[in-house]
Scaffold this motif. Structure first.
Motif, short mmCIF file in Angstrom:
data_model
loop_
_atom_site.label_atom_id
_atom_site.label_comp_id
_atom_site.label_asym_id
_atom_site.label_seq_id
_atom_site.Cartn_x
_atom_site.Cartn_y
_atom_site.Cartn_z
N GLN A 31 48.06 46.35 41.20
CA GLN A 31 46.80 46.83 40.80
C GLN A 31 46.45 45.48 40.09
O GLN A 31 45.66 45.22 39.12
CB GLN A 31 47.76 47.68 39.73
N PHE A 77 43.09 42.39 36.53
CA PHE A 77 42.75 40.83 36.65
C PHE A 77 41.21 41.16 35.78
O PHE A 77 40.49 40.25 34.78
CB PHE A 77 42.72 40.16 37.80
N ASP A 78 40.67 42.60 36.45
CA ASP A 78 39.30 42.93 35.75
C ASP A 78 39.50 42.97 34.41
O ASP A 78 38.75 42.66 33.02
CB ASP A 78 38.83 43.53 36.16
N THR A 79 39.98 43.71 33.64
CA THR A 79 41.01 44.09 32.41
C THR A 79 40.75 42.33 31.72
O THR A 79 40.77 42.53 30.67
CB THR A 79 41.94 44.38 32.08
N CYS A 94 39.17 39.71 32.84
CA CYS A 94 38.60 38.88 32.09
C CYS A 94 37.18 39.94 31.23
O CYS A 94 36.86 39.12 30.50
CB CYS A 94 37.35 39.24 33.86
N ASP A 95 37.90 41.29 31.03
CA ASP A 95 36.74 41.62 30.14
C ASP A 95 36.92 41.20 29.02
O ASP A 95 36.94 41.51 28.04
CB ASP A 95 37.28 43.74 30.28
N GLU A 123 43.96 43.83 41.21
CA GLU A 123 42.29 43.73 40.88
C GLU A 123 41.94 44.37 39.11
O GLU A 123 41.72 43.79 38.84
CB GLU A 123 41.57 44.08 42.13
N GLU A 124 42.66 45.06 39.23
CA GLU A 124 42.33 46.02 38.02
C GLU A 124 42.86 45.14 37.18
O GLU A 124 42.43 44.91 35.61
CB GLU A 124 42.84 47.30 38.29
N TYR A 178 46.90 34.00 35.03
CA TYR A 178 47.41 35.66 36.05
C TYR A 178 47.94 34.84 37.17
O TYR A 178 47.23 34.88 38.23
CB TYR A 178 46.36 36.30 35.76
N GLU A 188 43.17 33.00 37.87
CA GLU A 188 44.16 32.92 38.11
C GLU A 188 45.22 32.85 40.01
O GLU A 188 44.41 32.18 40.70
CB GLU A 188 43.84 34.93 38.55
N GLU A 221 34.11 38.45 26.41
CA GLU A 221 32.66 38.76 26.08
C GLU A 221 31.41 37.92 25.48
O GLU A 221 30.83 37.79 25.85
CB GLU A 221 32.47 39.67 24.89
#
Length: 216
Positions: free
Chosen positions: A154, A159-161, A163-164, A156-157, A144, A175, A167
């Protein structure tokens, strides 16, 4: 990606698309030198994923297509389900009868490159995605490139997505916001075979002198 600029140690600014194309070219050519049986395909991301190059063992086919890309696509949202739909249509995942004894004939790895700071990822998991990710021979590493996180984007949002998506903790996710050196360093870390590398949290790429090692 056009609104992002990366800096070298000397302070020079570079367009990330140019650097990313160069890094990808180095990546596929190096993989080809390691094993000429590697195959590569290319998907472009707009609001949905688009398959643009079929599998080839010649990395120059990929490099030539990348050289012709001179701009990125702006979108309000990216639909992750479209990527997994294409993977299901175009890619056959290996099946091994005795996985505890026999290695797979190949693995499938997606290198997900994302350079949007204002375009969130719609990542509602579908049955297709779950079926693909359930395979022990499927990997989805991510890279990223983004602006410095702020209230105006956006990052952080997003990057969190990304990473999710991992699993099981088996994908490599990087990043980069500004540093050119990190872009190339991280791309080099992706050269390792997914079944032969440690988990990302356990990986250590620092060079040490022999005095720093102890034999037990």
């Amino acid at each position: 990606m056009a609104e992002i600029s990366l800096r070298s140690r000397s302070g020079d600014k570079f367009a990330p698309l140019k650097l990313l194309k160069r890094a990808l070219g180095i990546f596929v050519n190096t993989k080809h030198r390691l094993d000429k049986k590697h195959e590569y395909a290319l998907v472009i991301l707009h609001e949905k994923a688009q398959w643009v190059r079929d599998f080839t063992k010649d990395p120059q086919n990929i490099v030539a297509f990348l050289d012709d890309i001179d701009e990125t696509c702006n979108a309000d949202v990216f639909d992750m389900a479209s990527l997994f739909n294409i993977i299901q249509q175009k890619v056959s995942l290996p099946v091994v009868e005795n996985p505890t004894i026999l290695p797979p004939p190949y693995v499938v790895r997606v290198l997900f490159l994302y350079g949007r700071s204002h375009c969130p990822i719609k990542a509602e998991k579908t049955e297709i995605q779950m079926a693909i990710q359930s395979s022990p021979y499927f990997f989805m590493d991510a890279f990223y490139i983004h602006q410095s996180p702020s209230e105006d984007n956006q990052c952080e949002e997003i990057f969190d997505t990304i990473c999710d998506l991992d699993e099981k903790g088996q994908y490599y996710i990087f990043e980069v916001a500004k540093n050119v050196t990190k872009l190339y360093d991280y791309m080099a870390q992706l050269l390792a075979h997914p079944l032969q590398r440690p988990l990302q949290k356990d990986a250590d790429y620092k060079l040490r002198s022999k005095d720093n090692y102890s034999i037990k």
